[in-house]
Write a protein that holds these residues in place. Structure first.
Motif, short mmCIF file in Angstrom:
data_model
loop_
_atom_site.label_atom_id
_atom_site.label_comp_id
_atom_site.label_asym_id
_atom_site.label_seq_id
_atom_site.Cartn_x
_atom_site.Cartn_y
_atom_site.Cartn_z
N GLY A 84 0.76 -1.27 0.12
CA GLY A 84 -0.17 -0.10 -0.15
C GLY A 84 1.10 1.30 0.10
O GLY A 84 0.41 2.45 -0.09
N ILE A 85 2.04 1.22 0.08
CA ILE A 85 3.06 2.47 0.02
C ILE A 85 3.05 2.96 -1.30
O ILE A 85 3.66 2.33 -2.22
CB ILE A 85 4.43 2.06 0.59
CG1 ILE A 85 4.26 1.50 2.10
CG2 ILE A 85 5.30 3.14 0.36
CD1 ILE A 85 5.65 1.05 2.46
N ASP A 86 2.25 3.99 -1.64
CA ASP A 86 2.45 4.75 -2.73
C ASP A 86 3.53 5.34 -3.28
O ASP A 86 4.33 5.66 -2.43
CB ASP A 86 0.93 5.43 -3.25
CG ASP A 86 0.91 6.45 -2.07
OD1 ASP A 86 1.94 6.90 -1.65
OD2 ASP A 86 -0.09 7.17 -2.24
N VAL A 87 3.81 6.11 -4.44
CA VAL A 87 4.91 6.77 -4.86
C VAL A 87 5.12 7.97 -4.01
O VAL A 87 6.20 8.35 -3.68
CB VAL A 87 4.84 7.11 -6.33
CG1 VAL A 87 6.30 7.75 -6.81
CG2 VAL A 87 4.93 5.78 -7.20
N ALA A 88 4.26 8.61 -3.72
CA ALA A 88 4.25 9.82 -3.02
C ALA A 88 4.91 9.55 -1.56
O ALA A 88 5.44 10.51 -0.89
CB ALA A 88 2.94 10.70 -2.70
N ARG A 89 4.09 8.42 -0.85
CA ARG A 89 4.63 8.03 0.42
C ARG A 89 6.02 7.54 0.41
O ARG A 89 6.76 8.00 1.34
CB ARG A 89 3.60 7.01 1.02
CG ARG A 89 4.16 6.89 2.46
CD ARG A 89 2.93 6.36 3.39
NE ARG A 89 3.24 6.32 4.63
CZ ARG A 89 3.08 5.18 5.42
NH1 ARG A 89 2.29 4.30 5.16
NH2 ARG A 89 3.39 4.98 6.61
N CYS A 90 6.49 6.92 -0.54
CA CYS A 90 7.88 6.57 -0.69
C CYS A 90 8.71 7.75 -0.54
O CYS A 90 9.63 7.86 0.05
CB CYS A 90 8.19 5.65 -1.77
SG CYS A 90 8.11 4.06 -1.73
N LEU A 91 8.22 8.76 -1.67
CA LEU A 91 9.20 9.85 -1.71
C LEU A 91 9.39 10.80 -0.59
O LEU A 91 10.19 10.92 -0.01
CB LEU A 91 8.67 10.83 -2.81
CG LEU A 91 9.43 12.15 -3.16
CD1 LEU A 91 10.86 11.68 -3.69
CD2 LEU A 91 8.69 12.74 -4.29
#
Length: 149
Positions: A84-91
């Motif tokens: 569930g970790i999306d690109v925005a959260r990863c960044l």
């Protein structure tokens, strides 16, 4: 030189990654554990991937009193959390925490499960995040599962 050091030296070509192995400890009194999953994060980019056990034959063989439904539900929940970790959260996590896998895990799983423990972080390199994840999963988690199939 430990087998982990040998593995790390042998794979230090390609993109750098940091990883940790999830350990299932059924009885804290004995401190015995079996590996149940792995999480890999890129050191160069905000990317993280995880893979957890979907079967429990080997773990149940080692720990006969294991509640298999609870164990598999935990693994499924962990997989969903990391998937569930999306690109925005990863960044955002990578910007705030850098490549610290311990910090990433705390952000994803702030509540400790007494039976689940994380290994010290390791370093490796590989061609892609998913290929590195699969290689580590095979080596650290399911290597001996065939004996319990």
């Amino acid at each position: 030189m430990s087998s982990v050091d040998i593995f790390e030296q042998a794979t230090m070509t390609g993109s750098p990654y940091v990883y940790t192995v999830l350990r299932y400890m059924h009885d804290r009194g004995t401190s015995e554990f079996l590996n149940a999953g792995v999480v890999v994060a890129s050191c160069d980019a905000p990317r993280i991937a995880a893979k957890f056990k979907t079967t429990c034959n080997r773990i149940q063989g080692a720990f006969p009193s294991l509640d298999t439904e609870v164990f598999l539900a935990r693994m499924k929940r962990l997989q969903e959390c990391f998937d569930g970790i999306d690109v925005a959260r990863c960044l955002e996590l990578h910007t705030r925490e850098g490549p610290s896998i311990a910090a990433w895990i705390r952000c994803v799983l702030p509540v400790e499960d007494r039976a689940l423990h994380w290994s010290p972080a390791g370093n490796c390199a590989g061609d892609s995040l998913l290929a590195t994840l699969q290689s580590l999963y095979e080596r650290c988690v399911i290597r001996h599962d065939k004996e319990y199939a």
